[in-house]
Design an enzyme around this catalytic site. Sequence first.
Site, PDB file in Angstrom:
ATOM      1  N   ASP A 120       0.861  -1.180   0.000  1.00  0.00           N
ATOM      2  CA  ASP A 120       0.000   0.000   0.000  1.00  0.00           C
ATOM      3  C   ASP A 120       0.903   1.237   0.000  1.00  0.00           C
ATOM      4  O   ASP A 120       1.870   1.298   0.757  1.00  0.00           O
ATOM      5  CB  ASP A 120      -0.881  -0.027   1.262  1.00  0.00           C
ATOM      6  CG  ASP A 120      -1.985   1.018   1.244  1.00  0.00           C
ATOM      7  OD1 ASP A 120      -1.662   2.210   1.022  1.00  0.00           O
ATOM      8  OD2 ASP A 120      -3.143   0.673   1.470  1.00  0.00           O
ATOM      9  N   ASN A 143     -12.702  -3.284   3.131  1.00  0.00           N
ATOM     10  CA  ASN A 143     -13.802  -2.330   3.060  1.00  0.00           C
ATOM     11  C   ASN A 143     -14.670  -2.690   1.859  1.00  0.00           C
ATOM     12  O   ASN A 143     -14.157  -2.787   0.739  1.00  0.00           O
ATOM     13  CB  ASN A 143     -13.271  -0.902   2.897  1.00  0.00           C
ATOM     14  CG  ASN A 143     -12.645  -0.367   4.171  1.00  0.00           C
ATOM     15  OD1 ASN A 143     -13.208  -0.532   5.249  1.00  0.00           O
ATOM     16  ND2 ASN A 143     -11.487   0.265   4.061  1.00  0.00           N
ATOM     17  N   GLN A 179     -14.539   2.355   1.046  1.00  0.00           N
ATOM     18  CA  GLN A 179     -13.712   1.687   0.026  1.00  0.00           C
ATOM     19  C   GLN A 179     -13.339   2.736  -1.018  1.00  0.00           C
ATOM     20  O   GLN A 179     -14.186   3.172  -1.783  1.00  0.00           O
ATOM     21  CB  GLN A 179     -14.489   0.535  -0.616  1.00  0.00           C
ATOM     22  CG  GLN A 179     -13.670  -0.246  -1.643  1.00  0.00           C
ATOM     23  CD  GLN A 179     -14.441  -1.412  -2.259  1.00  0.00           C
ATOM     24  OE1 GLN A 179     -15.645  -1.567  -2.062  1.00  0.00           O
ATOM     25  NE2 GLN A 179     -13.737  -2.210  -3.043  1.00  0.00           N
ATOM     26  N   SER A 180     -12.080   3.140  -1.020  1.00  0.00           N
ATOM     27  CA  SER A 180     -11.690   4.221  -1.931  1.00  0.00           C
ATOM     28  C   SER A 180     -11.348   3.705  -3.323  1.00  0.00           C
ATOM     29  O   SER A 180     -11.398   4.466  -4.283  1.00  0.00           O
ATOM     30  CB  SER A 180     -10.515   5.011  -1.347  1.00  0.00           C
ATOM     31  OG  SER A 180      -9.407   4.167  -1.136  1.00  0.00           O
ATOM     32  N   HIS A 216      -9.967  -5.522  -2.345  1.00  0.00           N
ATOM     33  CA  HIS A 216      -8.596  -5.650  -1.840  1.00  0.00           C
ATOM     34  C   HIS A 216      -8.634  -5.999  -0.371  1.00  0.00           C
ATOM     35  O   HIS A 216      -9.410  -5.436   0.400  1.00  0.00           O
ATOM     36  CB  HIS A 216      -7.772  -4.374  -2.073  1.00  0.00           C
ATOM     37  CG  HIS A 216      -8.472  -3.102  -1.722  1.00  0.00           C
ATOM     38  ND1 HIS A 216      -9.440  -2.533  -2.517  1.00  0.00           N
ATOM     39  CD2 HIS A 216      -8.346  -2.281  -0.656  1.00  0.00           C
ATOM     40  CE1 HIS A 216      -9.882  -1.422  -1.966  1.00  0.00           C
ATOM     41  NE2 HIS A 216      -9.226  -1.247  -0.812  1.00  0.00           N
ATOM     42  N   HIS A 245      -6.647  -5.792   2.975  1.00  0.00           N
ATOM     43  CA  HIS A 245      -5.510  -5.162   3.659  1.00  0.00           C
ATOM     44  C   HIS A 245      -4.886  -6.217   4.574  1.00  0.00           C
ATOM     45  O   HIS A 245      -5.595  -6.826   5.383  1.00  0.00           O
ATOM     46  CB  HIS A 245      -5.974  -4.003   4.549  1.00  0.00           C
ATOM     47  CG  HIS A 245      -6.544  -2.833   3.809  1.00  0.00           C
ATOM     48  ND1 HIS A 245      -5.807  -1.716   3.505  1.00  0.00           N
ATOM     49  CD2 HIS A 245      -7.785  -2.599   3.316  1.00  0.00           C
ATOM     50  CE1 HIS A 245      -6.569  -0.839   2.870  1.00  0.00           C
ATOM     51  NE2 HIS A 245      -7.776  -1.348   2.743  1.00  0.00           N
TER      52      HIS A 245
HETATM   53  P1  DGP Z   1      -9.478   1.404   0.947  1.00  0.00           P
HETATM   54  O1  DGP Z   1      -9.604   2.727   1.606  1.00  0.00           O
HETATM   55  O2  DGP Z   1      -9.875   0.253   1.859  1.00  0.00           O
HETATM   56  O3  DGP Z   1     -10.231   1.312  -0.374  1.00  0.00           O
HETATM   57  O4  DGP Z   1      -7.933   1.201   0.635  1.00  0.00           O
HETATM   58  C1  DGP Z   1      -7.343   1.574  -0.567  1.00  0.00           C
HETATM   59  C2  DGP Z   1      -5.871   1.604  -0.332  1.00  0.00           C
HETATM   60  O5  DGP Z   1      -5.231   1.598  -1.610  1.00  0.00           O
HETATM   61  C3  DGP Z   1      -5.340   2.843   0.380  1.00  0.00           C
HETATM   62  O6  DGP Z   1      -4.799   2.447   1.630  1.00  0.00           O
HETATM   63  C4  DGP Z   1      -4.281   3.418  -0.507  1.00  0.00           C
HETATM   64  C5  DGP Z   1      -4.036   2.320  -1.524  1.00  0.00           C
HETATM   65  N1  DGP Z   1      -3.754   2.764  -2.895  1.00  0.00           N
HETATM   66  C6  DGP Z   1      -4.578   3.521  -3.653  1.00  0.00           C
HETATM   67  N2  DGP Z   1      -4.025   3.727  -4.874  1.00  0.00           N
HETATM   68  C7  DGP Z   1      -2.825   3.069  -4.859  1.00  0.00           C
HETATM   69  C8  DGP Z   1      -1.808   2.926  -5.833  1.00  0.00           C
HETATM   70  O7  DGP Z   1      -1.862   3.434  -6.960  1.00  0.00           O
HETATM   71  N3  DGP Z   1      -0.719   2.208  -5.473  1.00  0.00           N
HETATM   72  C9  DGP Z   1      -0.604   1.627  -4.243  1.00  0.00           C
HETATM   73  N4  DGP Z   1       0.517   0.928  -4.000  1.00  0.00           N
HETATM   74  N5  DGP Z   1      -1.563   1.743  -3.289  1.00  0.00           N
HETATM   75  C10 DGP Z   1      -2.670   2.451  -3.605  1.00  0.00           C
END
Ligand code: DGP
Length: 145
Positions: free
Chosen positions: A31, A87, A92-93, A98, A100
């Site tokens: 992440d 999430n 969930q962004s 995914h 974690h």
């Molecule tokens: P969530 O909030 O549960 O949907 O977590 C999404 C996670 O994804 C957040 O912790 C940051 C990570 N993330 C978003 N875009 C990227 C990316 O382009 N590369 C990486 N390595 N992580 C990302």
Amino acid sequence: MALDCVFCKIASGELAAPIVFEDDRSVAFLDHRPLFPGHCLLIPRAHFETMGDLPASLIEPLFATARTLCLAMEEGLGSEGSFLAVNNRVSQSVPHLHIHVVPRRKKDGLKGFFWPRGKYRDESDMEAVRVCLRTAVDRLKQSGA
Ligand code: DGP
């Protein structure tokens, strides 16, 4: 592959990511905004938005890899434990499922869950919630979902 999905781009190699594991069905990468160093995101290669969309055939391999990541955090990073979270829609962004997988240490500042805990009003309140959930689980299991 979903157009404009950042995790589909990582899965296909179009977008670079610090990859920790990959096979034909899944990819795990760091992440980019970790809770702690080593915080991984494990995704199915194919685009599924939430846990509920994940086909049964992918549940075991994905969960098996999550388990391996937990072990690898202890072996490779010396973590004392780990925390897994998904999430679904809310919070969930990135709308590509995914998991974690976060390395944990005692007194690392994460207090188990990130939100304040509540209480049921009384036993009957808890029982009503239990029956609602149990009925839904039975229905879903019977329908093969
Ligand atoms: P969530 O909030 O549960 O949907 O977590 C999404 C996670 O994804 C957040 O912790 C940051 C990570 N993330 C978003 N875009 C990227 C990316 O382009 N590369 C990486 N390595 N992580 C990302």
